[in-house]
Design a protein around this motif. Structure first.
Motif, short mmCIF file in Angstrom:
data_model
loop_
_atom_site.label_atom_id
_atom_site.label_comp_id
_atom_site.label_asym_id
_atom_site.label_seq_id
_atom_site.Cartn_x
_atom_site.Cartn_y
_atom_site.Cartn_z
N ILE A 306 0.86 -1.19 0.00
CA ILE A 306 0.00 0.00 0.00
C ILE A 306 0.89 1.24 0.00
CG2 ILE A 306 -1.92 1.18 1.13
CD1 ILE A 306 -2.52 -1.42 2.63
N THR A 310 8.46 6.45 -2.08
CA THR A 310 9.88 6.09 -1.97
C THR A 310 10.04 4.65 -1.48
OG1 THR A 310 10.25 8.36 -1.31
CG2 THR A 310 12.06 6.83 -0.93
N GLU A 330 -2.49 2.63 -4.76
CA GLU A 330 -2.25 4.05 -4.48
C GLU A 330 -3.59 4.76 -4.42
OE1 GLU A 330 -0.64 6.66 -3.76
OE2 GLU A 330 1.44 6.00 -3.55
N THR A 331 -3.54 6.02 -4.04
CA THR A 331 -4.77 6.80 -3.94
C THR A 331 -5.07 7.58 -5.22
OG1 THR A 331 -3.41 8.47 -2.88
CG2 THR A 331 -4.76 7.11 -1.45
N ALA A 386 2.91 1.10 3.33
CA ALA A 386 4.01 2.08 3.27
C ALA A 386 3.46 3.45 2.88
CB ALA A 386 5.09 1.63 2.28
N ILE A 393 -3.63 8.30 9.55
CA ILE A 393 -3.76 7.69 8.21
C ILE A 393 -3.51 6.19 8.30
CG2 ILE A 393 -2.83 7.67 5.86
CD1 ILE A 393 -2.16 10.61 6.14
N THR A 415 6.22 1.36 9.08
CA THR A 415 6.44 2.60 9.84
C THR A 415 7.87 2.69 10.39
OG1 THR A 415 5.75 3.93 11.72
CG2 THR A 415 5.55 1.55 11.98
P1 NAI Z 1 6.26 8.76 0.47
O1 NAI Z 1 5.58 10.02 0.76
O2 NAI Z 1 7.35 8.73 -0.54
O3 NAI Z 1 5.18 7.70 -0.02
C1 NAI Z 1 3.96 7.48 0.59
C2 NAI Z 1 2.97 7.09 -0.48
O4 NAI Z 1 1.80 6.60 0.12
C3 NAI Z 1 2.55 8.26 -1.38
O5 NAI Z 1 2.81 7.90 -2.73
C4 NAI Z 1 1.06 8.39 -1.11
O6 NAI Z 1 0.33 8.77 -2.25
C5 NAI Z 1 0.70 7.00 -0.65
N1 NAI Z 1 -0.49 6.95 0.19
C6 NAI Z 1 -0.85 7.79 1.17
N2 NAI Z 1 -2.00 7.36 1.73
C7 NAI Z 1 -2.38 6.25 1.07
C8 NAI Z 1 -3.47 5.36 1.18
N3 NAI Z 1 -4.41 5.56 2.07
N4 NAI Z 1 -3.53 4.33 0.33
C9 NAI Z 1 -2.56 4.13 -0.59
N5 NAI Z 1 -1.50 4.94 -0.74
C10 NAI Z 1 -1.42 5.99 0.09
O7 NAI Z 1 6.74 8.18 1.84
P2 NAI Z 1 7.88 7.10 2.13
O8 NAI Z 1 9.15 7.80 2.36
O9 NAI Z 1 7.80 6.04 1.14
O10 NAI Z 1 7.43 6.55 3.55
C11 NAI Z 1 6.42 5.60 3.69
C12 NAI Z 1 6.52 4.94 5.03
O11 NAI Z 1 7.78 4.30 5.12
C13 NAI Z 1 6.45 5.87 6.21
O12 NAI Z 1 5.78 5.23 7.26
C14 NAI Z 1 7.89 6.13 6.55
O13 NAI Z 1 8.08 6.49 7.90
C15 NAI Z 1 8.48 4.77 6.26
N6 NAI Z 1 9.90 4.74 6.00
C16 NAI Z 1 10.50 5.69 5.24
C17 NAI Z 1 11.86 5.66 4.99
C18 NAI Z 1 12.53 6.68 4.13
O14 NAI Z 1 13.75 6.79 4.17
N7 NAI Z 1 11.80 7.43 3.32
C19 NAI Z 1 12.71 4.59 5.58
C20 NAI Z 1 11.96 3.58 6.29
C21 NAI Z 1 10.62 3.69 6.51
#
Ligand code: NAI
Ligand code: 3HC
Length: 692
Positions: A306, A310, A330-331, A386, A393, A415
């Motif tokens: 989900i 990134t 995705e949304t 993710a 959320i 998370t």
């Molecule tokens: P991001 O902002 O790049 O991606 C999140 C994605 O989720 C977006 O494309 C968004 O459209 C989508 N999204 C939001 N709500 C949604 C829903 N209800 N249904 C489907 N898609 C939805 O964020 P990122 O960096 O990928 O982080 C995601 C998770 O991974 C977070 O919990 C973050 O803390 C964790 N994380 C991030 C790291 C990083 O270095 N960026 C490392 C390890 C974990």
């Protein structure tokens, strides 16, 4: 068949003596195995009816190397070099019959045999470099004589095994055996050698393959240059090059003595001890105290992800690469398309480097089902969330997932910090919920923190622990706490790094000290890469921190061309006088007097609070063992493997020294440095985090 000792036996088959080594799990060259080899060959020689000797192994593999657990203990006779001499100088042809992995000392045994036969699935290699060593039983002298200097150095410096077919092509192996029928093939080969009166062919006597390198020291210089980055900080590789050069420059008998001396010296280094620690730590980490082999695992045949941001994209790639189909939701169509195209681009970049064919790229992408329909997750065996790092959320996502996912599906969150138990409470099946914390870039970094919730079932945990290696990850089980193991410790380092620049160290000085220590990146370069605006909001920002000011000025990291550093088009970081001024002014406004801070203080203030936090994590049972914490840091953050991880590093510094420094810092800078009770206790006992 007669037993030679507890791990070796001798069988006579017509004119052939078969020495079989069977010492599970991997036939490592323990004292008993060395003894078995030596006495086996001697018995075969003493038997007048015998005309050739086959050395073969039972179980899953040929000898996989020296017994690493014996390193550091007093050596016991017979010593490996003597055993190898005995084999090489036998008066009857000796044939090594190889299956599984002939590694390190195991491969060196095979290289002293007069002939080698292997099943096509077998692999050979000299992985010593990965243990901070060089081959110590002739590998650096014999392999170049068989395959030439460049190929030999490639094998020795990479530590990567090569397959039997390549071995045959290179002349390392003389015959390929029928798969699954090694013994019969080896006997047939031996009978042929007897019939042909084949000579006692010794690798040590060859020199033709060395000729092209004679008088060409530039070959070695070129290899040094090509590997400089990869081997930054490591001690063993220079010795490996030196030893292979000796094969070219010196007579065999001198080269081999020098090889042994270098090997023995490297054995004593902290680097090699650290790398051996990591070898065992990695294997330990996969084990969970209360989960035995009897705990059933669930099949994972399809995965849902989900969020295609990134992390979601990188996570999905791991499964696609392992042949497991992924549904990604995705949304919005834009976010979905963007996510999918990033994944394709990543695969194509790998293909451009020649590590994947375009057909494989298409196959992998073909396993991906991108959709906006949440309902498509109904069939997945495992769903990994993710989405944005926001509890509301995530809770909504899990509530919805609970109503869609099939019974028995495993529901995971990626998370970074949030409470898995809180997330699990949104479902009617908290036993099926756990954290799967991947590290960015998720398709590259090997670490997977497996976060065990209060109600996570054993079977769910066992399933994910078993899944980790299948998708190329090293899984470490951790408990629920803010930031789990890795980020919780990272927060300590980031806090001190920010304090240090306020007190007068420059960001580049802090980064320089940590990269010199061996980290791939310092804290400020890392912040710039991640983006300074993660969790920052333009609406609420009030120039209350250095970060606020940088973000308000549009310096939000690499993506905006500036953060702590300035970046050019090639994203090369350049120290910024402007940022230095911002920091200076900010310190002044806060009444912080700036001073010159030495490298030792920078290092200790960044690293010791991490170690202290690691001790608290252990106290609280959030990690099972200190070595698990080391694995988190090595595979999640690129901690230099030759320093063994933060907890092992603390042991090498001495826990009393770490404690004393923490107390000194506590007196000067406050309770951020208050020592953990466990650290106090171990230091008082003169003990260490790592169990020998
Ligand atoms: P991001 O902002 O790049 O991606 C999140 C994605 O989720 C977006 O494309 C968004 O459209 C989508 N999204 C939001 N709500 C949604 C829903 N209800 N249904 C489907 N898609 C939805 O964020 P990122 O960096 O990928 O982080 C995601 C998770 O991974 C977070 O919990 C973050 O803390 C964790 N994380 C991030 C790291 C990083 O270095 N960026 C490392 C390890 C974990
Ligand atoms: N010494 C002692 N124990 C060893 C060992 C070794 N060389 N190799 C593996 N083991 C142990 C592991 O610790 C593990 O123990 P555990 O079950 O208690 O955790 C068990 O054997 C099985 O190992 P793996 O889980 O790694 O099994 P795999 O099937 O996945 O892999 C392998 C097998 C490819 C042989 C892998 O274990 C490996 O790469 N081993 C190390 C090989 C190596 O580095 N050899 C060189 C040693 S140095 C040397 O030979 C010096 C010489 O030049 C003088």
């Amino acid at each position: 068949m007669a037993a030679i000792n507890s791990v070796a036996d001798l069988a006579i088959d017509g004119e052939i003596a078969v020495v079989t080594i069977d010492s599970p799990p991997v036939n490592a060259l323990s004292q008993a195995v060395r003894d078995g080899l030596k006495r086996g060959v001697e018995a075969a020689e003493a038997n007048g009816a015998v005309k050739a000797v086959v050395i073969i192994c039972g179980g899953r593999t040929f000898i996989a190397g020296a017994d690493i657990s014996e390193f550091g203990k007093p050596p016991a006779a017979p010593y490996l070099p003597d055993v190898l001499d005995r084999i090489e100088n036998a008066s009857k042809p000796v044939i090594a019959a190889v299956h599984g992995t002939a590694l390190g000392g195991g491969f060196e045994v095979a290289l002293t045999a007069h002939y080698r036969i292997a099943v096509p699935s077998a692999k050979c290699g000299l992985p010593e470099i990965k243990l901070g060593l060089i081959p110590g039983a002739g590998g650096t002298q014999r392999l170049p004589r068989l395959v030439g200097v460049e190929k030999a150095l490639d094998v020795i410096l990479s530590g990567t095994p090569f397959g039997a077919r390549e071995a045959k092509e290179w002349g390392v192996v003389d015959e390929l055996a029928e798969e699954g029928n090694l013994r019969e093939s080896a006997l047939a080969f031996a009978r042929r050698l007897i019939a042909e009166k084949a000579p006692l062919r010794k690798v040590r006597d060859r020199s033709d393959k060395l000729e092209p390198a004679r008088g060409h020291p530039e070959i070695f210089e070129a290899i040094r240059k090509a590997n400089a980055r990869k081997f930054r900080g490591f001690e063993a590789w220079e010795k490996a090059i030196e030893s292979v050069k000796n094969a070219v420059d010196l007579p065999f008998d001198e080269g081999i003595v020098k090889e042994r001396q270098m090997f023995m010296a490297l054995l004593q280094t902290t680097q090699s001890k650290a790398q051996r620690h990591v070898f065992f730590a990695e294997r330990q980490a996969a084990k969970v105290a209360d989960i035995g082999p009897d705990v059933p695992t669930k099949p994972i045949r399809s995965v849902g992800v989900i969020g295609a941001g990134t992390m979601g994209g990188g996570i999905a790639m791991n499964f696609l690469s392992a042949g497991i189909p992924v549904t990604i939701v995705e949304t919005s169509k834009e976010a979905l398309d963007r996510g999918v195209s990033v994944m394709r681009r990543n695969y194509e970049a790998t293909a451009k480097k020649g590590r994947l064919t375009m057909k494989e790229v298409d196959e992998r992408m073909g396993r991906l089902k991108p959709t906006l329909d949440f309902g498509a997750l109904a069939e997945a065996d495992l769903v990994i969330e993710a989405v944005f790092e926001n509890m509301d959320i995530k809770k909504k996502v899990f509530e919805r997932l609970d109503s869609i996912a099939k019974p028995g599906a495993i529901l995971a969150s990626n998370t970074s910090y949030l409470d898995i138990d809180d997330i699990a409470s949104m479902t009617k099946r908290p036993e099926d919920v756990l954290g799967m914390h991947f590290f960015s870039p998720a398709n590259v970094m090997r670490l997977l923190e497996i976060v065990r919730g209060a109600k996570t079932s054993k079977s769910v945990l066992a399933t994910i622990a078993a899944l980790a290696p299948k998708i190329g990850k090293v899984g470490v089980v951790v408990g629920v706490c803010h930031g789990f193991v890795g980020n919780r410790m990272l927060a300590q380092r980031q806090r001190e790094a920010m304090k240090l620049i306020l007190e007068g160290a420059t960001p580049w000085a802090v980064d320089r000290v940590l990269t010199a220590f061996g980290m791939p990146m310092g804290p400020f370069a890392m912040s710039d890469l991640a983006g300074l605006d993660i969790g920052w909001s333009a609406e609420t920002s009030k120039r209350a921190s250095i970060r606020d000011i940088l973000c308000e000025e549009g310096r939000r990291g690499q993506k905006t061309g500036a953060g702590f550093y300035d970046y050019d088009e090639a994203r090369t970081p350049k120290p910024s006088a402007h940022v230095e001024a911002i920091i200076r002014d900010f310190a002044k406004s806060k009444g912080v007097a700036q001073r010159t801070i030495g490298d030792a203080e920078i290092l200790e203030r960044c690293i010791y609070p991490m170690i202290n936090e690691g001790a608290k994590i252990l106290e609280e049972g959030k990690a099972q063992r200190a070595s698990d914490i080391d694995i988190v840091w090595i595979y999640g953050y690129g901690w230099p493997v030759y320093r063994g991880g933060p907890m092992f590093y603390a042991d090498t510094v001495g826990l009393r020294n770490v404690l004393a420094k923490l107390k000194e810092f506590q007196a000067k800078f406050g309770d951020d440095f208050k020592p953990a009770a466990l650290l106090e206790k171990l230091a008082a006992e003169g003990a260490a985090f790592s169990k020998p």
